[in-house]
Design an enzyme around this catalytic site. Structure first.
Site, PDB file in Angstrom:
ATOM      1  N   ASN A   7       0.985  -1.155  -0.063  1.00  0.00           N
ATOM      2  CA  ASN A   7       0.045   0.077   0.073  1.00  0.00           C
ATOM      3  C   ASN A   7       0.989   1.375   0.084  1.00  0.00           C
ATOM      4  O   ASN A   7       1.434   1.592   0.875  1.00  0.00           O
ATOM      5  CB  ASN A   7      -0.974   0.051   1.089  1.00  0.00           C
ATOM      6  CG  ASN A   7      -1.958   1.132   1.199  1.00  0.00           C
ATOM      7  OD1 ASN A   7      -1.899   1.992   0.529  1.00  0.00           O
ATOM      8  ND2 ASN A   7      -2.711   1.164   2.414  1.00  0.00           N
ATOM      9  N   ARG A  90      -2.490  -2.095  -3.633  1.00  0.00           N
ATOM     10  CA  ARG A  90      -3.808  -1.319  -3.452  1.00  0.00           C
ATOM     11  C   ARG A  90      -3.611   0.062  -4.226  1.00  0.00           C
ATOM     12  O   ARG A  90      -2.520   0.761  -4.102  1.00  0.00           O
ATOM     13  CB  ARG A  90      -3.926  -1.061  -2.088  1.00  0.00           C
ATOM     14  CG  ARG A  90      -4.979  -0.130  -1.760  1.00  0.00           C
ATOM     15  CD  ARG A  90      -4.840   0.900  -0.702  1.00  0.00           C
ATOM     16  NE  ARG A  90      -6.149   1.609  -0.493  1.00  0.00           N
ATOM     17  CZ  ARG A  90      -6.174   2.621   0.368  1.00  0.00           C
ATOM     18  NH1 ARG A  90      -5.111   2.940   1.036  1.00  0.00           N
ATOM     19  NH2 ARG A  90      -7.209   3.376   0.328  1.00  0.00           N
ATOM     20  N   HIS A 180     -12.997   2.722  -0.462  1.00  0.00           N
ATOM     21  CA  HIS A 180     -13.093   1.579   0.528  1.00  0.00           C
ATOM     22  C   HIS A 180     -13.504   0.503  -0.028  1.00  0.00           C
ATOM     23  O   HIS A 180     -14.336  -0.573   0.750  1.00  0.00           O
ATOM     24  CB  HIS A 180     -13.815   2.044   1.883  1.00  0.00           C
ATOM     25  CG  HIS A 180     -13.336   2.919   2.768  1.00  0.00           C
ATOM     26  ND1 HIS A 180     -14.148   4.183   3.179  1.00  0.00           N
ATOM     27  CD2 HIS A 180     -11.954   3.488   3.110  1.00  0.00           C
ATOM     28  CE1 HIS A 180     -13.366   4.722   3.882  1.00  0.00           C
ATOM     29  NE2 HIS A 180     -11.983   4.404   3.793  1.00  0.00           N
ATOM     30  N   ARG A 241     -12.326  15.197   8.075  1.00  0.00           N
ATOM     31  CA  ARG A 241     -13.190  15.471   6.630  1.00  0.00           C
ATOM     32  C   ARG A 241     -14.650  16.046   7.031  1.00  0.00           C
ATOM     33  O   ARG A 241     -15.284  15.081   7.748  1.00  0.00           O
ATOM     34  CB  ARG A 241     -13.064  14.301   5.708  1.00  0.00           C
ATOM     35  CG  ARG A 241     -11.683  14.088   5.061  1.00  0.00           C
ATOM     36  CD  ARG A 241     -11.658  12.944   4.251  1.00  0.00           C
ATOM     37  NE  ARG A 241     -10.653  12.091   4.828  1.00  0.00           N
ATOM     38  CZ  ARG A 241     -10.572  10.787   4.331  1.00  0.00           C
ATOM     39  NH1 ARG A 241     -11.202  10.286   3.461  1.00  0.00           N
ATOM     40  NH2 ARG A 241      -9.488  10.232   4.541  1.00  0.00           N
ATOM     41  N   GLU A 386      -8.383  -5.838   4.276  1.00  0.00           N
ATOM     42  CA  GLU A 386      -8.161  -5.441   2.840  1.00  0.00           C
ATOM     43  C   GLU A 386      -7.021  -6.391   2.163  1.00  0.00           C
ATOM     44  O   GLU A 386      -7.005  -6.442   0.861  1.00  0.00           O
ATOM     45  CB  GLU A 386      -8.076  -3.994   2.581  1.00  0.00           C
ATOM     46  CG  GLU A 386      -9.129  -3.361   2.792  1.00  0.00           C
ATOM     47  CD  GLU A 386      -9.120  -1.668   3.453  1.00  0.00           C
ATOM     48  OE1 GLU A 386      -8.807  -1.682   4.614  1.00  0.00           O
ATOM     49  OE2 GLU A 386      -9.246  -0.785   2.588  1.00  0.00           O
TER      50      GLU A 386
END
Ligand code: ADP
Length: 400
Positions: A7, A90, A180, A241, A386
């Protein structure tokens, strides 16, 4: 078969080496502050580890650290690099080009590069990661790319289009992509497994609640809507956010405060959410602790988060025309039982009933059902994974 999962971020690179015979993680680690002062961490499943500062000028140098650690006498888990059969990366943004995982070719790298305008920080870093990987492992080790957006590519036009003039979709590919996806895909499949049912027969709402959060409506294994949009800013309120807001808020604040687009972008992505409302922290644990001591703005942040989750679940029940299961995952979803409790108690009208004691114990990696036998909707806590999805896709593509 051993698969290395990567990643790559702009200044960091996380990795996991997975043994696919039993899907166990042999070692994992992180190269941090690449191009700055450099820090490297590595741990093995049997408890060996190393951590040190080291200058890594670019991703290739970061890969050299990973290679050295994996084959090291003390903290290594393989004898030779050739034991790594394949590498899975990823990738955040696959745009409308990538609807599933695929093997890396020159054309694939070009296509990922072409999507850099849609995810400037992420995709640029991923391409650096892929190239660095080729430098260190050579072209003969197959590489696979797995996209955060791919699982959402089944969304119908009605869900992914924004009601701005159509030309912006045609010219700049402005639409909802969702993120996601790999996590939503893993937990929804696992949910069906735990229910002992075929995912094709299920309506599932998955809540990935972490520092970044998104909620997804999945009908028969296919995403029909998701809360994140063109970028990972839309949807429910997050650590820093905003989540969804009236777009006029943006132009209004810019005009009133004289902010440039880039300053406004920072405000929306880095200074808002939990941090902006509580004024304390972006971390749910800190905010909950402050609320417990009576801090009103911290409590407001929590109430807002739970309200947003509730609102999305409610709207997705309408979109799906009912729901068989709700899943909570990621840092907050897996650990903050109080948010799950407060949200689920308000879902009694659709037949949700959770066992508060079971819910309170479902933390720190516990997987299981938190709804009661009487509940008309099954509610699960499922730790996301993941990396395993990336490793499985990689194995499937390289053994095809
Ligand atoms: P990211 O989106 O960066 O992957 P995570 O999924 O790790 O983030 O989620 C980070 C959030 O999860 C933080 O707000 C943190 O407070 C919360 N969290 C993580 N671990 C725990 C825990 N053990 N107990 C309570 N909250 C946790």
């Amino acid at each position: 078969m051993k698969i290395l999962v990567i990643n790559a971020g702009s200044s960091s690179m996380k990795y996991q080496l997975i043994d696919m015979t039993d899907e166990s993680t042999l070692a994992k680690g992180n190269c941090e502050r690449i191009g700055i002062d450099g820090h490297f961490k590595h741990t093995t499943s049997d408890g060996r580890s190393c951590e040190y500062d080291v200058q890594m000028n670019n991703h290739t140098e970061a890969f050299m650290q990973i290679k050295n650690a994996l084959t090291d006498e003390k903290v290594g888990v393989i004898k030779e690099l050739s034991e790594v059969s394949a590498i899975g990366h990823r990738i955040v943004q696959g745009g409308s080009i990538f609807k599933e995982s695929c093997l890396v070719t020159d054309k694939v790298i070009e296509d990922i590069e072409s999507l850099i305008p849609l995810a400037p920080l992420h995709n640029a870093a991923h391409v650096q990661g892929i190239r660095a990987c080729i430098d260190v492992f050579g072209k003969e080790v197959p590489e696979v790319v797995v996209f955060d957006t791919a699982f959402h590519s089944t969304m119908p036009e009605t869900a992914y289009m924004y009601a701005v003039p159509y030309e912006y979709y045609e010219k700049y590919a402005v639409r909802r992509y969702g993120f996601h996806g790999t996590s939503h895909r893993y937990v929804s499949a696992r949910c069906a497994e735990l229910m002992g049912k075929d995912i094709k027969d299920l309506k599932i709402i998955t809540c990935h609640l972490g520092n970044g959060s998104s909620i997804t409506a999945i009908d028969g294994g296919k995403v029909v809507d998701t809360s994140m949009g063109l970028t990972p800013l839309d949807g429910i309120m997050m650590g820093t956010r905003t989540g969804c807001l009236d777009p006029s808020v943006v132009t209004f604040i810019m005009e009133k405060s004289g902010l440039t687009p880039s300053e406004m972008d920072t405000l929306l992505n880095k200074k808002s959410g939990f941090l902006g409302i509580s004024g304390i922290s972006s971390d749910d644990r800190d905010v909950c602790a402050a609320a417990a001591e009576g801090n009103k703005r911290a409590q407001l942040a929590i109430d807002m988060l739970e309200y947003h989750i509730l609102k999305y679940i409610g709207s997705y029940v309408a979109v799906l025309g009912g729901v068989d299961a709700i899943v909570f995952t990621a840092g907050i979803g897996e650990n903050q039982s109080s948010h799950r409790e407060n949200v689920c108690h308000k879902l009694g009208y659709i037949g949700v009933e959770i066992d508060d004691e079971v819910n309170a114990k479902a933390i720190r990696g516990v997987e299981g059902k938190i709804s009661t036998e009487n509940s008309k909707v099954d509610v699960f806590v499922i730790p996301t994974n993941e990396e395993i999805v990336i490793a499985r896709d990689t194995m499937a593509l390289v053994t095809k």
